[in-house]
Enzyme design. Sequence first.
Site, PDB file in Angstrom:
ATOM      1  N   TYR A   1       0.827  -1.219   0.000  1.00  0.00           N
ATOM      2  CA  TYR A   1       0.000   0.000   0.000  1.00  0.00           C
ATOM      3  C   TYR A   1       0.859   1.266   0.000  1.00  0.00           C
ATOM      4  CZ  TYR A   1      -4.338  -2.596   0.511  1.00  0.00           C
ATOM      5  OH  TYR A   1      -5.404  -3.421   0.293  1.00  0.00           O
TER       6      TYR A   1
ATOM      7  N   ASP B   1       2.093 -34.893  16.320  1.00  0.00           N
ATOM      8  CA  ASP B   1       1.298 -36.063  15.974  1.00  0.00           C
ATOM      9  C   ASP B   1       2.161 -37.087  15.232  1.00  0.00           C
ATOM     10  OD1 ASP B   1      -0.993 -34.934  17.021  1.00  0.00           O
ATOM     11  OD2 ASP B   1      -1.838 -34.355  15.080  1.00  0.00           O
TER      12      ASP B   1
ATOM     13  N   GLU C   1       2.932 -29.499  19.055  1.00  0.00           N
ATOM     14  CA  GLU C   1       2.134 -29.217  17.851  1.00  0.00           C
ATOM     15  C   GLU C   1       0.811 -28.532  18.165  1.00  0.00           C
ATOM     16  OE1 GLU C   1       1.654 -32.404  15.014  1.00  0.00           O
ATOM     17  OE2 GLU C   1      -0.150 -31.516  14.152  1.00  0.00           O
TER      18      GLU C   1
END
Lengths: 361, 361
Positions: free
Chosen positions: B93, B241, B189
Site C-alpha cells: 500500500y 502427531d 504441535e
Amino acid sequence: MASETVRRIETTATNVHKTILKQNKPSLRFPMRSLSNVKYDPKRGHFEMRGRHKVRTLTVSTVKTFAQTLRMMALSKELVEHEDIATKREAYYVSKNWEEARFLEQPESDAVMDDVEALFEVNREQLGFVPEEKGGEVSGKLVIVDRDSETKKPLRIDCTKFGSGAYSIPISVEHLKFETDARFILVIETAGMFQRLVKHKYWKSANCVLVSMGGVPTRACRRFIRRLADARQIPVYVFVDGDPYGISNIYRTLKVGSGNAAHLNEYFCVPQARYLGITPQDIVDYKLPTHPLKDVDVKRATDAIKNDPFFQHHKEWVRAVEQLLKMGVRAEQQALAKWGLNYVIEKYLPEKLAHPQRFLP
Amino acid sequence: MASETVRRIETTATNVHKTILKQNKPSLRFPMRSLSNVKYDPKRGHFEMRGRHKVRTLTVSTVKTFAQTLRMMALSKELVEHEDIATKREAYYVSKNWEEARFLEQPESDAVMDDVEALFEVNREQLGFVPEEKGGEVSGKLVIVDRDSETKKPLRIDCTKFGSGAYSIPISVEHLKFETDARFILVIETAGMFQRLVKHKYWKSANCVLVSMGGVPTRACRRFIRRLADARQIPVYVFVDGDPYGISNIYRTLKVGSGNAAHLNEYFCVPQARYLGITPQDIVDYKLPTHPLKDVDVKRATDAIKNDPFFQHHKEWVRAVEQLLKMGVRAEQQALAKWGLNYVIEKYLPEKLAHPQRFLP
C-alpha cells in the site's frame, strides 16, 4: 460456579437413576440446535433459541447414545471436580476405554458433547471441555488476575509490560479477573495492524486495551472480550477490513454470535461491540486504495441484508452494505498505509474516536 | 546489526548511482530462489542454496521492476533507521504513492521484497519487513528480555507468571534476549496439548520451556526457538502427531527449513531439534488408538523418503517412515488420553525423556 455445574449434573443423573429403579424409561430433554430455532432480540443483543426441544428416551435404538451421554456427563463432573480440562479430541480418546459405549469417530463424540452443553444450558468451558484451538492476543492498559494452579494464589499479569510481545488468551477464561481504567477496548482484525499499534504503544496515548483476533475470533477470544467488557463496563470498538467478510463474518460473529451455535451466543457474543471501521464511507473520505468485490463478496453482502436478522434489524447497516455493493469495492485496514505507515495512529484512529456515536451499531 | 543493514543498502545504492553517472547500465545480482538451487548439508543443518544467481540489468523492459527494487530498498532503509516495521501488505500500500513505480497487485510487491531479502542475504525482519501472521506461545522456565520502545529500558518478562495464559511471540524477535536454566525446550504441535501441560505446570517438574506451534510454525515462532536454543545452548525436543504431516511438514520445516525459501533457512531452521514423538514405534509400544492413513498421508510419506534430502540422509527416518507406511495408520498426540488425561504427563513424557539419545534425528 463449578459446584453449581456439578450439582446440575448430579440432579439430572439422579433423576435418570430413579426413573430406572422404578422400571420406567428415562429421558433427557435437549434444546434443538438449528438455524430455524433462532431469533434476534436487539435488547438482549444476541441470537437466541426459540425454545424448541428434542427428547431422547432410552430405547433399544437410543441405548448407545444414551449411555454415551451419561458417560460424557460423568467425565464432565470429574473434570470440574478436579479442576482439569479436556479438549474435544481428548474426550473422544478417553471414550476408547468405555468399551461398548466408545465412540467410533470424533464427530459422534462432538455431537454428544454439544448435547450435554445444551442440556445444562452452560458453555462447554464450564463443563471442563475446551476447544482445540487458541487465539487472541492482548496488550495495553489491563491487569489480568489469574491464579497459580498449585498454590491458588492470585497472579497479576500486567499487559503494559510485554514489550513487542503480548499476552496470549488461554483456552478457558472463566476464572480470570480484570483491573483496568482503560477508556475502551480496541479489537483488531489483523495481527499486522495489532503489531503496529503495540510497537508504537498506541494503548498508552489512547488509554485503551488492544485485542488481536487474527481473523474470525475463537470462542476463547470472544468470551475474553465479553467478560472484560462486562466486568469493567467499557465500550468495545471493532477495527476490521472494510469488506463483507470483515463486516458479516468477523464483526457480526463477535457481536451477536452465529446461527448454528445459538445456545452458546449468550456467553460468547459481545453485544456492546460497535463498528469503528473500515466503513464504506471511510473508503470515500480517506481515498483508500481498493480491490473490486469478488462474486463471493457480493453474495456474502447480499445474504447479510436479505437473510441475516442482525443486519435487517439495523437500517444503518443495510444502508452501509448497500453502499459497499454499489461502490463495488472493498478496502483492507492496511490500505491506510498509502498515506504513511503511521497515518492510522496519527490521523485515522483519533478522527474516528472523536465521534464514537457515529460508529455503526 | 541495524546499522550494518543500512550500510549494505547504501553501498548497493551508491554503486547503482555511480554506474548511472558513468552512463553505464546498472545491474543487481540475486541468488536464484528455487528447489533446484537447494542442497542439504547435515553439518550446517539446513537446506542451503547451491549458489546460482540471476542478474537484473537496467533496460527498457526491466525499468519498472528495477525502480521498484530501489524504492523497496529505500523503504527498508527508512524502516531500519526509524526502528519501524511494515508488513508485506503495508509495503504494497505504501507503493501506491510511488506514482509510475507503484505495484498493481500484492504478489508483485512480495516478489520484489523477496528479491531484496535475497540480495542482501538477510531475513526480511532485518530489513524491517514483517510477516502478516503471528503464532507461537511460550510458558515455563524462561525470562524474555525485551525493551520498552519509548524509554529503551529493558523489560523482563517472566514466563512462569502467566497462570493459564502464555506469552505470545511477537512478529519480529531479533531484539529479544533470554535468561533461563531450563534443561530443554519442548515444542508442541497442538494448542490443546500445550494448554494441558501449562495447566499442570509441567514446565516446573520437568524444568523446561514449553512452546506451542499451533500447527506448522510461523517464521517468528521458528526464529524464536532457534535464537533461544542458540543463545542458551539448550536442546529442542519436538512433540507432534505421529503422522506424515507432523513428521514431514511440521517437524522437517522446523528443523531444516523448506525448499522454496532456502535463502532463509539459515535463520529460520532449528538444526538442534530432535523428534520426541509420537513415533511409529510409540503407536505399538503404547497401544495407541489410530486412524488409517489417507491417500494424502501415503503420498506425503512416500515423497519424504523418495525426494526429500533430509529424510534420505537419515536412515533412521527412512526406517521409521517405512514402518508407518507398513502399519498403514497414524496416531495423534491426544491419543495418549485413552490411558487417562494426564498419562502424557505422568508416564509418556518421563519415559521418553529418560532416553533422549533414542529420539529420531
